[in-house]
Design a protein around this motif. Structure first.
Motif, PDB file in Angstrom:
ATOM      1  N   GLU A 166       0.833  -1.201   0.000  1.00 56.52           N
ATOM      2  CA  GLU A 166       0.000   0.000   0.000  1.00 56.52           C
ATOM      3  C   GLU A 166       0.873   1.259   0.000  1.00 56.52           C
ATOM      4  OE1 GLU A 166      -2.969  -0.352   3.064  1.00 56.52           O
ATOM      5  OE2 GLU A 166      -3.787  -2.149   2.147  1.00 56.52           O
ATOM      6  N   LYS A 167       1.999   1.190   0.696  1.00 52.42           N
ATOM      7  CA  LYS A 167       2.937   2.330   0.670  1.00 52.42           C
ATOM      8  C   LYS A 167       3.537   2.482  -0.730  1.00 52.42           C
ATOM      9  CE  LYS A 167       5.488   5.421   2.946  1.00 52.42           C
ATOM     10  NZ  LYS A 167       4.877   6.523   3.687  1.00 52.42           N
ATOM     11  N   LEU A 168       3.881   1.347  -1.310  1.00 56.69           N
ATOM     12  CA  LEU A 168       4.470   1.358  -2.649  1.00 56.69           C
ATOM     13  C   LEU A 168       3.508   1.986  -3.653  1.00 56.69           C
ATOM     14  CD1 LEU A 168       7.160   0.316  -3.542  1.00 56.69           C
ATOM     15  CD2 LEU A 168       6.142  -1.898  -4.004  1.00 56.69           C
ATOM     16  N   GLY A 169       2.216   1.726  -3.472  1.00 53.22           N
ATOM     17  CA  GLY A 169       1.204   2.239  -4.394  1.00 53.22           C
ATOM     18  C   GLY A 169       1.180   3.749  -4.450  1.00 53.22           C
ATOM     19  N   GLU A 170       1.584   4.404  -3.350  1.00 56.81           N
ATOM     20  CA  GLU A 170       1.558   5.860  -3.326  1.00 56.81           C
ATOM     21  C   GLU A 170       2.701   6.452  -4.148  1.00 56.81           C
ATOM     22  OE1 GLU A 170       1.588   6.745   0.829  1.00 56.81           O
ATOM     23  OE2 GLU A 170      -0.285   5.676   1.160  1.00 56.81           O
ATOM     24  N   TYR A 213      -0.876   4.741 -11.820  1.00 58.72           N
ATOM     25  CA  TYR A 213      -1.995   3.796 -11.757  1.00 58.72           C
ATOM     26  C   TYR A 213      -1.715   2.545 -12.558  1.00 58.72           C
ATOM     27  CZ  TYR A 213      -4.643   7.414  -9.423  1.00 58.72           C
ATOM     28  OH  TYR A 213      -5.059   8.333  -8.510  1.00 58.72           O
ATOM     29  N   ASN A 214      -1.158   2.703 -13.764  1.00 54.99           N
ATOM     30  CA  ASN A 214      -0.909   1.508 -14.567  1.00 54.99           C
ATOM     31  C   ASN A 214       0.242   0.677 -14.001  1.00 54.99           C
ATOM     32  OD1 ASN A 214      -2.782   1.140 -16.653  1.00 54.99           O
ATOM     33  ND2 ASN A 214      -1.971   2.930 -17.717  1.00 54.99           N
ATOM     34  N   GLN A 215       1.210   1.339 -13.378  1.00 56.49           N
ATOM     35  CA  GLN A 215       2.317   0.583 -12.786  1.00 56.49           C
ATOM     36  C   GLN A 215       1.846  -0.264 -11.612  1.00 56.49           C
ATOM     37  OE1 GLN A 215       4.901   3.911 -11.972  1.00 56.49           O
ATOM     38  NE2 GLN A 215       6.352   3.288 -13.534  1.00 56.49           N
ATOM     39  N   TYR A 216       0.858   0.237 -10.879  1.00 57.24           N
ATOM     40  CA  TYR A 216       0.429  -0.488  -9.679  1.00 57.24           C
ATOM     41  C   TYR A 216      -0.250  -1.810 -10.028  1.00 57.24           C
ATOM     42  CZ  TYR A 216      -1.116  -1.228  -4.917  1.00 57.24           C
ATOM     43  OH  TYR A 216      -1.294  -1.758  -3.666  1.00 57.24           O
ATOM     44  N   ILE A 217      -0.736  -1.939 -11.277  1.00 55.67           N
ATOM     45  CA  ILE A 217      -1.376  -3.197 -11.669  1.00 55.67           C
ATOM     46  C   ILE A 217      -0.416  -4.376 -11.484  1.00 55.67           C
ATOM     47  CG2 ILE A 217      -2.255  -4.452 -13.691  1.00 55.67           C
ATOM     48  CD1 ILE A 217      -3.613  -1.828 -14.497  1.00 55.67           C
ATOM     49  N   THR A 222       3.342   7.497 -21.547  1.00 59.00           N
ATOM     50  CA  THR A 222       4.273   6.612 -20.844  1.00 59.00           C
ATOM     51  C   THR A 222       5.356   7.345 -20.052  1.00 59.00           C
ATOM     52  OG1 THR A 222       5.506   6.440 -22.895  1.00 59.00           O
ATOM     53  CG2 THR A 222       4.045   4.625 -22.370  1.00 59.00           C
ATOM     54  N   MET A 223       5.707   8.580 -20.408  1.00 53.86           N
ATOM     55  CA  MET A 223       6.825   9.216 -19.716  1.00 53.86           C
ATOM     56  C   MET A 223       6.497   9.491 -18.252  1.00 53.86           C
ATOM     57  SD  MET A 223       9.371   9.247 -21.574  1.00 53.86           S
ATOM     58  CE  MET A 223      10.512  10.389 -20.826  1.00 53.86           C
ATOM     59  N   GLU A 224       7.552   9.562 -17.457  1.00 60.32           N
ATOM     60  CA  GLU A 224       7.364   9.588 -16.009  1.00 60.32           C
ATOM     61  C   GLU A 224       6.602  10.830 -15.524  1.00 60.32           C
ATOM     62  OE1 GLU A 224      10.786   8.955 -13.049  1.00 60.32           O
ATOM     63  OE2 GLU A 224      10.004   7.040 -13.746  1.00 60.32           O
ATOM     64  N   ASN A 225       6.922  11.993 -16.099  1.00 59.93           N
ATOM     65  CA  ASN A 225       6.246  13.203 -15.621  1.00 59.93           C
ATOM     66  C   ASN A 225       5.022  13.548 -16.462  1.00 59.93           C
ATOM     67  OD1 ASN A 225       7.711  13.735 -17.855  1.00 59.93           O
ATOM     68  ND2 ASN A 225       8.572  15.672 -17.136  1.00 59.93           N
TER      69      ASN A 225
END
Lengths: 399, 179
Positions: free
Chosen positions: A54-58, A62-66, A319-322
Motif C-alpha cells: 500500500e505504501k508502494l502504491g503511493e 496507476y498503470n504501474q500499480y497493476i 508513458t513518460m514519467e512526468n
C-alpha cells in the motif's frame, strides 16, 4: 496402583504451529494452547510477508500499480487486476469497452476455477488425500496455459490496463478455451468421486470449524466462506460489475458453515463458473478492447506509433514519467467477488499521477480473523482442515 | 434511503457538534464526522431501520498531511446493507496531536484485526479495543509506515537491525567476502 483422572497431574500444553509449517501455505504462526488434543486457545500471528504494497502504491502510477496487484492473491491474479482497473476507471469516470468487460469476466471466472481447484486440492493434501491435488493441478496447468496464451505470463499476469486490456485474445483462443472448459467436468467428477462421499473425508470435514451466519456477518466474512453458512450474498449478482448482469448462473449456498460445506460451495461454484465462461464465449462481442486512444488514457495502436508523429507524441505523453493522465480529486471503491470473497481497492486521488492512497480490502485477512474464534474445542488435527478451508493466501493476508 | 440533502440535515440535527459534511463522488456517499462520536454514528447506521447497514466491509485510514482536510487523519469505514446491496463510506476525522477514537469492536468483531492494522500502519489508537497490538510489523518497530512523513525506503531499518554474531571469535569471521 492405577491413578484416576483426578490424581493425574495435567497441564495445558503450549504449541507453535508455524511460521513455516507445510499446511500454512505461506508464513503465518498460530500459537496454540492445547488441553490434551483439544485446542483451548489459538492466537494467530501474521505479518511475516508484509511487503508494504500500500505504501508502494503511493509512489507508482496507476498503470504501474497493476503489476503489484498480481502479487497479492497469487492464486488468482487476474481477479486483482480487474478489481484495481475497475476502481481506477470509476475514479476517471470511464468505462472499458464491452468486449474488454466480457473478456475480464472470462478471465475472472477462469481464475476462480483455478483458485477453487487449488483450494480444494490443498485442503485435501492437508488432510491426507494427495491424489485430489494432482487432479486439480492438471486442470490448473491448462488454465495457466490459457493465461500464457492471452498475456504471456502464467502467474504475474498484469493483463488489465486502465481503460481496457493489455491486448486482445489471439484468434484461436476461443477453440482452445472451449477445449479446456470441456476437460474440467471430468476432473471435477474424479474429485467428486474421491471426496464427496468418502467416509474419511466426511469424518475430517463435517461439523469441523463451524461458523454461524451471525459470526460470519460480525467478522465481515465474504465469498464461499460466508455462503457456506447460508448467507445469500454474491457481489456478482447483488452489485454487478463488468457486465456480470448479462450472464445467468446460480449462487451456491451452504447451510452448516463447516469445512465440508465450504468444500461443497467451492466445488459447485466451479460448475457455475464453467457456465459463465461458456456464455461469455458464445456472446463475446467484437470491437476494441481499449477505450478510444483520444481520451489519452490508453496507448495508440502499435503500427500508428511507428508511422505517425501524432501517435508517437501521444505514446510519449502517456508513458513518460512526468506525463500521463491525472484523475480528478476524489475517492472510489468498487467491490468485486474474488474467489476468496469481497475484494476491492479504495483509491484516494489528490489529482496527481499517482494515487494518494490505495487500500486493498483483503478477503484473506478478514476471513482469517475468525480463526481464533472457531478453533477452541477442535482437535489439533482439525487446524489444517480449517486453515485449508479458509484458503488463506499469505501475499494478500499481509500485503 | 435518504438522499444527500436529507442525510445531511438528519445528521446535523442528530450530531450538531461532530457532524462535518456529506459528500458524493461517482455515486458514492461519504459521511464526514469528528472521530469522538463514531461509535454513536455507526450504531445508528447499523440499528436504525432507515439505514440498516448490517455489515462492516472495511476499516482503513488516510493521512491527509499533503492533501489537506478537516484534520490530519481520517479513519474510513465502508458499510454495506446486505439486504438492499447499498454501500456508504464514513470518514471519522482525528487530530494529529492525539489520534484516538472509540473502537467499534462492540458492533462488529471484524473491527478487532482491522483496527489493529490501522493502529500499526498509522498509529491511530482505538479506545476500548480489546487487544490493540501491532499486527503487520514487529512490536519494537517504532514507526507507523503509512504516515505520509515516513519515507518510502524507510529510516534504515533494513540495515540497522542487530546481527546475531554466531561466528564471533571463531575461525570463520561473520563479515566474510567472496571477492
Amino acid at each position: 496402583m492405577t491413578l484416576t483422572a483426578k490424581e493425574l497431574s495435567t497441564e495445558k500444553l503450549e504449541l507453535n504451529f508455524g511460521p513455516s509449517h507445510p499446511a500454512t501455505h505461506g508464513t503465518l504462526r498460530v500459537q496454540l494452547e492445547a488441553d490434551g488434543e483439544i485446542v483451548t486457545r489459538a492466537d494467530a500471528e501474521i505479518g511475516f510477508l508484509h511487503s508494504g504494497f500500500e505504501k508502494l502504491g503511493e509512489h507508482l502510477s496507476y498503470n504501474q500499480y497493476i503489476t503489484i496487484t498480481d502479487r497479492m492473491n497469487y492464486l488468482s491474479p487476474l481477479c486483482n487486476n480487474v478489481a484495481f482497473a475497475l476502481a481506477v476507471e470509476k475514479l476517471l469516470g470511464i468505462e472499458a469497452p464491452r468486449r474488454a468487460q466480457y473478456l475480464r469476466v472470462l478471465m475472472c471466472e477462469l481464475s476462480r476455477i483455478a483458485d477453487h481447484l487449488l483450494a480444494i486440492g490443498m485442503l485435501a493434501v492437508d488432510v491426507g488425500a494427495f491424489t485430489v491435488f494432482l487432479y486439480g493441478f492438471r486442470i490448473r496447468e491448462k488454465i495457466y496455459d490459457l493465461f500464457e496464451m492471452v498475456c504471456g505470463a502464467r502467474l504475474t499476469t498484469s493483463y488489465t490496463r486502465v481503460g481496457g486490456l493489455m491486448r486482445d485474445v489471439p484468434d484461436d483462443f476461443d477453440a482452445v478455451c472451449r477445449e479446456v472448459l470441456a476437460e474440467i467436468p471430468a476432473a471435477m467428477e474424479q474429485i467428486d468421486g474421491l471426496l464427496t462421499h468418502n467416509r474419511i473425508w466426511l469424518d475430517r470435514t463435517r461439523n469441523i470449524g463451524v461458523i454461524t451466519p451471525e459470526q460470519a456477518i460480525s467478522y465481515g466474512l465474504t465469498g464461499p466462506i460466508a455462503r457456506a453458512t447460508g448467507i445469500d450474498y454474491d457481489i456478482r449478482v447483488k452489485e454487478p460489475y463488468s457486465c456480470y448482469e448479462d450472464f445467468t448462473f446460480d449462487v451456491i449456498i451452504g447451510e452448516n458453515g463447516d469445512v465440508y460445506d465450504r468444500y461443497m460451495v467451492r466445488f459447485y461454484e466451479v460448475w457455475e463458473s464453467i457456465k459463465i465462461c461458456e456464455q461469455v464465449l458464445d456472446k463475446l462481442p467484437s470491437g476494441p478492447v481499449n477505450v478510444d486512444a483520444d481520451t489519452k488514457y490508453t496507448l495508440p495502436p502499435r503500427n500508428e506509433i511507428f508511422n505517425s508523429i501524432e501517435a508517437l507524441i501521444h505514446h510519449f505523453e502517456v508513458t513518460m514519467e512526468n506525463r500521463g493522465f491525472t484523475p480528478p480529486v476524489g475517492e472510489t471503491y468498487v467491490p468485486t467477488e474474488s474467489p476468496n470473497g469481497e475484494l476491492g481497492y479504495f483509491i484516494v486521488s489528490d489529482g496527481g499521477r499517482e494515487p494518494y492512497r490505495v487500500r486493498t480490502r483483503p478477503p484473506s485477512l478478514i476471513n482469517f480473523s475468525v480463526f481464533p474464534e472457531i478453533m477452541p474445542g477442535q482437535t489439533i488435527s482439525d487446524i489444517v482442515a480449517v486453515l485449508g478451508s479458509l484458503n488463506i493466501i499469505a501475499g494478500e493476508l499481509d500485503r | 434511503m435518504p438522499a444527500l440533502k436529507q442525510l445531511s440535515d438528519l445528521l446535523s440535527a442528530k450530531f450538531p457538534d461532530a457532524f462535518l459534511e456529506v459528500t458524493e463522488f461517482r455515486g458514492m456517499l461519504s459521511i464526514h464526522i469528528r472521530g469522538g462520536l463514531i461509535l454513536d454514528l455507526l450504531r445508528m447506521l447499523k440499528t436504525d431501520p432507515r439505514f440498516a447497514y448490517n455489515f462492516l466491509a472495511d476499516v482503513t485510514a488516510v493521512d491527509h498531511l499533503k492533501k489537506g482536510g478537516h484534520t490530519r487523519y481520517s479513519v474510513v469505514y465502508h458499510l454495506l446493507n446486505q439486504h438492499d446491496a447499498k454501500r456508504i463510506v464514513v470518514h471519522a476525522w482525528v487530530d494529529e496531536e492525539n489520534p484516538a477514537l472509540p473502537s467499534v469492536y462492540a458492533l462488529w468483531k471484524t473491527a478487532n484485526w482491522q483496527e489493529r492494522e490501522v493502529f500499526d500502519l498509522f498509529g491511530i489508537r482505538f479506545e476500548g479495543h480489546p487487544d490493540l497490538r501491532r499486527i503487520m510489523n514487529p512490536e519494537d518497530f517504532g514507526f507507523h509506515p503509512l504516515r505520509k512523513d515516513y519515507p518510502l525506503q524507510g529510516r534504515g531499518e533494513r540495515d540497522d537491525f542487530p546481527v546475531v554474531g554466531r561466528t564471533i571469535g571463531s575461525k570463520w569471521p561473520a563479515d566474510r567476502s567472496f571477492e
